[in-house]
Enzyme design. Sequence first.
Site, PDB file in Angstrom:
ATOM      1  N   ARG A  15       0.836  -1.279  -0.105  1.00 10.06           N
ATOM      2  CA  ARG A  15       0.163  -0.083   0.022  1.00 10.06           C
ATOM      3  C   ARG A  15       0.989   1.331   0.056  1.00 10.06           C
ATOM      4  O   ARG A  15       0.290   2.207  -0.294  1.00 10.06           O
ATOM      5  CB  ARG A  15      -0.988  -0.017   1.269  1.00 10.06           C
ATOM      6  CG  ARG A  15      -2.308  -0.744   0.950  1.00 10.06           C
ATOM      7  CD  ARG A  15      -3.172  -0.850   2.134  1.00 10.06           C
ATOM      8  NE  ARG A  15      -2.697  -1.653   3.099  1.00 10.06           N
ATOM      9  CZ  ARG A  15      -2.991  -1.605   4.791  1.00 10.06           C
ATOM     10  NH1 ARG A  15      -3.882  -0.430   4.836  1.00 10.06           N
ATOM     11  NH2 ARG A  15      -2.661  -2.284   5.576  1.00 10.06           N
ATOM     12  N   LYS A  22       9.136  -0.499   2.603  1.00 12.11           N
ATOM     13  CA  LYS A  22       8.513   0.357   3.525  1.00 12.11           C
ATOM     14  C   LYS A  22       9.471   0.735   4.832  1.00 12.11           C
ATOM     15  O   LYS A  22       9.251   2.018   5.156  1.00 12.11           O
ATOM     16  CB  LYS A  22       7.367  -0.591   4.003  1.00 12.11           C
ATOM     17  CG  LYS A  22       6.524   0.085   4.973  1.00 12.11           C
ATOM     18  CD  LYS A  22       5.176  -0.309   5.049  1.00 12.11           C
ATOM     19  CE  LYS A  22       5.006  -1.708   5.874  1.00 12.11           C
ATOM     20  NZ  LYS A  22       3.710  -2.030   6.218  1.00 12.11           N
ATOM     21  N   GLY A 137      -5.527  -8.213  14.613  1.00 13.16           N
ATOM     22  CA  GLY A 137      -5.972  -9.514  15.352  1.00 13.16           C
ATOM     23  C   GLY A 137      -6.528  -9.249  16.656  1.00 13.16           C
ATOM     24  O   GLY A 137      -6.232  -8.178  17.188  1.00 13.16           O
ATOM     25  N   GLU A 155      -7.290 -13.497  13.876  1.00 15.07           N
ATOM     26  CA  GLU A 155      -6.721 -12.535  12.737  1.00 15.07           C
ATOM     27  C   GLU A 155      -8.327 -12.058  12.133  1.00 15.07           C
ATOM     28  O   GLU A 155      -9.280 -12.555  12.195  1.00 15.07           O
ATOM     29  CB  GLU A 155      -6.165 -13.014  11.622  1.00 15.07           C
ATOM     30  CG  GLU A 155      -4.615 -13.213  11.911  1.00 15.07           C
ATOM     31  CD  GLU A 155      -4.019 -12.094  12.786  1.00 15.07           C
ATOM     32  OE1 GLU A 155      -3.990 -11.108  11.842  1.00 15.07           O
ATOM     33  OE2 GLU A 155      -3.444 -12.225  13.672  1.00 15.07           O
TER      34      GLU A 155
HETATM   35  C1  UD1 Z   1      -0.281  -8.565  12.194  1.00 16.55           C
HETATM   36  C2  UD1 Z   1      -0.995  -9.441  13.214  1.00 16.55           C
HETATM   37  C3  UD1 Z   1      -2.120  -8.909  13.923  1.00 16.55           C
HETATM   38  C4  UD1 Z   1      -1.773  -7.447  14.333  1.00 16.55           C
HETATM   39  C5  UD1 Z   1      -1.189  -6.731  13.281  1.00 16.55           C
HETATM   40  C6  UD1 Z   1      -0.786  -5.458  14.163  1.00 16.55           C
HETATM   41  C7  UD1 Z   1      -0.142 -11.617  12.515  1.00 16.55           C
HETATM   42  C8  UD1 Z   1      -0.540 -13.030  12.128  1.00 16.55           C
HETATM   43  N1  UD1 Z   1      -0.921 -10.682  12.632  1.00 16.55           N
HETATM   44  O1  UD1 Z   1      -1.075  -8.554  11.083  1.00 16.55           O
HETATM   45  O2  UD1 Z   1      -2.591  -9.775  14.578  1.00 16.55           O
HETATM   46  O3  UD1 Z   1      -3.009  -7.030  14.940  1.00 16.55           O
HETATM   47  O4  UD1 Z   1      -0.052  -7.421  12.829  1.00 16.55           O
HETATM   48  O5  UD1 Z   1      -0.295  -4.532  13.002  1.00 16.55           O
HETATM   49  O6  UD1 Z   1       0.929 -11.433  12.934  1.00 16.55           O
HETATM   50  N2  UD1 Z   1       6.322  -9.657   7.945  1.00 16.55           N
HETATM   51  C9  UD1 Z   1       7.255 -10.328   7.566  1.00 16.55           C
HETATM   52  N3  UD1 Z   1       7.182 -11.558   7.108  1.00 16.55           N
HETATM   53  C10 UD1 Z   1       6.139 -12.148   6.600  1.00 16.55           C
HETATM   54  C11 UD1 Z   1       4.974 -11.256   6.895  1.00 16.55           C
HETATM   55  C12 UD1 Z   1       4.956 -10.162   7.654  1.00 16.55           C
HETATM   56  O7  UD1 Z   1       8.540 -10.055   8.055  1.00 16.55           O
HETATM   57  O8  UD1 Z   1       5.924 -12.761   5.913  1.00 16.55           O
HETATM   58  C13 UD1 Z   1       6.341  -8.576   8.814  1.00 16.55           C
HETATM   59  C14 UD1 Z   1       6.012  -7.100   7.831  1.00 16.55           C
HETATM   60  O9  UD1 Z   1       7.079  -6.644   7.530  1.00 16.55           O
HETATM   61  C15 UD1 Z   1       5.430  -6.436   9.298  1.00 16.55           C
HETATM   62  C16 UD1 Z   1       5.016  -7.279  10.372  1.00 16.55           C
HETATM   63  O10 UD1 Z   1       5.529  -8.532  10.017  1.00 16.55           O
HETATM   64  O11 UD1 Z   1       6.732  -5.458   9.642  1.00 16.55           O
HETATM   65  C17 UD1 Z   1       3.607  -7.647  10.501  1.00 16.55           C
HETATM   66  O12 UD1 Z   1       3.190  -8.178   9.275  1.00 16.55           O
HETATM   67  P1  UD1 Z   1       1.745  -7.478   8.552  1.00 16.55           P
HETATM   68  O13 UD1 Z   1       1.646  -8.351   7.073  1.00 16.55           O
HETATM   69  O14 UD1 Z   1       1.513  -6.137   8.553  1.00 16.55           O
HETATM   70  O15 UD1 Z   1       0.726  -8.224   9.485  1.00 16.55           O
HETATM   71  P2  UD1 Z   1      -0.941  -7.882   9.770  1.00 16.55           P
HETATM   72  O16 UD1 Z   1      -1.443  -8.456   8.537  1.00 16.55           O
HETATM   73  O17 UD1 Z   1      -0.933  -6.632   9.789  1.00 16.55           O
END
Ligand code: UD1
Length: 459
Positions: A15, A22, A137, A155
């Site tokens: 986004r 980011k 979540g 979630e």
């Molecule tokens: C996550 C939480 C959610 C919480 C929210 C808060 C999980 C499953 N969910 O959701 O409960 O309310 O954050 O903002 O954790 N990232 C990685 N590798 C990946 C995926 C993500 O390093 O494969 C990192 C992203 O860069 C980010 C963070 O993890 O910094 C969170 O990932 P994001 O995809 O934003 O999770 P949300 O769906 O927002």
Amino acid sequence: MALDIVIMAAGKGTRMKSRHPKVLHRLAGRPLLAHVLSATASLPDHRTWVVTGHGAEAVESAIAGSGAQSVRQMPQLGTGHAIQQVVPHLADAGTTLILNGDVPLIAAATAHALAQACGGERLALLTIVLDDATGYGRILRSGDPMGGRVLGIVEHKDATPAQREIREVYTGMMAAPTAALRRWVAALSNDNAQGEYYLTDIVAMAVAEGVPVVATHAADETEVLGVNSPLQLADLERRFQRRQAEALLEAGVRLADPARFDLRGTLAAGQDVEIDVGCVFEGDVTLGDDVRIGAHCVIRDARIAAGAVIHPFSHLDGATVGAGALVGPFARLRPGAELGPEVHIGNFVEVKNSTLARGAKANHLAYLGDASVGERVNYGAGSITANYDGANKHRTVIGADAHIGSNCVLIAPVTIGAGGTVGGGSTISQDTPPGQLTVARGRQVSIAGWQRPVKAATG
Ligand code: UD1
Ligand code: MG
């Protein structure tokens, strides 16, 4: 007890609609990730791991020298998968604090409290109650939705309509006993709405094992806000700037409008400092007592001594300004500009790598580069130091009390003798003696009886 800090920063950040990762987008002039790293820097003895993926090279070079180590996650299959990549590197036991690279304003005290709440034994979650919990979540509790025992996290995309009513959400930050974390993430599955390995599923595992789960509330929403879009980044920037502005106001700095103030670095200000609207401060800036900064100045890495006035629309970078000096409006001080006390630099004057001694003045439309200017020198409008011969830079020395007329070119290397005067329009390529008038321009002649051409008669 060992403390490992893991900062998740592998996600794509779709986004943001940007080519850049980011976590390298800037808040108050620094990458988001740098804010997280400085918040954790003060925690007791620890190691820091950054999970990289999207734009890994750029992120890894950005953290080089910070002491943090990177662990790559390729491809990115969710937050649980991110932690699976890093667990082999963690200490055998102790606490692992998990933070997000895109949640920049987490306070050191909150991160520390979260690690303490874990204490290597409990699973500690940082939660917050939001009016609009969409996308987050939700914290599932037994009985009372706020006071009951934590049972798990669901979630948003997997939640039932009833669960979506829950307003207590997981902020994405937790601290877990390292040995248990290793075991839990190995057991995650991706059988969910997004087909991802959710780190949040470890909460139910902890509950099932009888490991205590504690939810610590974040006091301040700003601390836990993530950046997912330019709009959110701009919103967080304003909140951060507001906070800095309020701290300065409380310290006695008179900002004309805290909403029109930007500090991208540090600002140390003395007493009775006034800053008008629209100024941007970058790097390390020091303002002495009674300094006044006019509207719309950009000031980077500068020291401005007591009583100096910077008039509107001036640009200062790597400069020092002496006590009582006057600068601008529309002045440009470049790196190495060192103005002594009571120096005056007026509109459209550029100064670079030059020292001006007490009381020297260059009030209009002038350039001083690689120059040493003595006390009380008056440097005329339109005059320049020709400091560059196309290959090398040379110095110009102007002795005390010299008077340089308007529109002079001083071809460096050259020395203007103290107390001397250079007539307006002179091009000076040799040293001038002290105390004398030097003029180097075509003599004025008037031609009597000269006739203007007249237009030839046609047809
Ligand atoms: C996550 C939480 C959610 C919480 C929210 C808060 C999980 C499953 N969910 O959701 O409960 O309310 O954050 O903002 O954790 N990232 C990685 N590798 C990946 C995926 C993500 O390093 O494969 C990192 C992203 O860069 C980010 C963070 O993890 O910094 C969170 O990932 P994001 O995809 O934003 O999770 P949300 O769906 O927002
Ligand atoms: Mg997110």
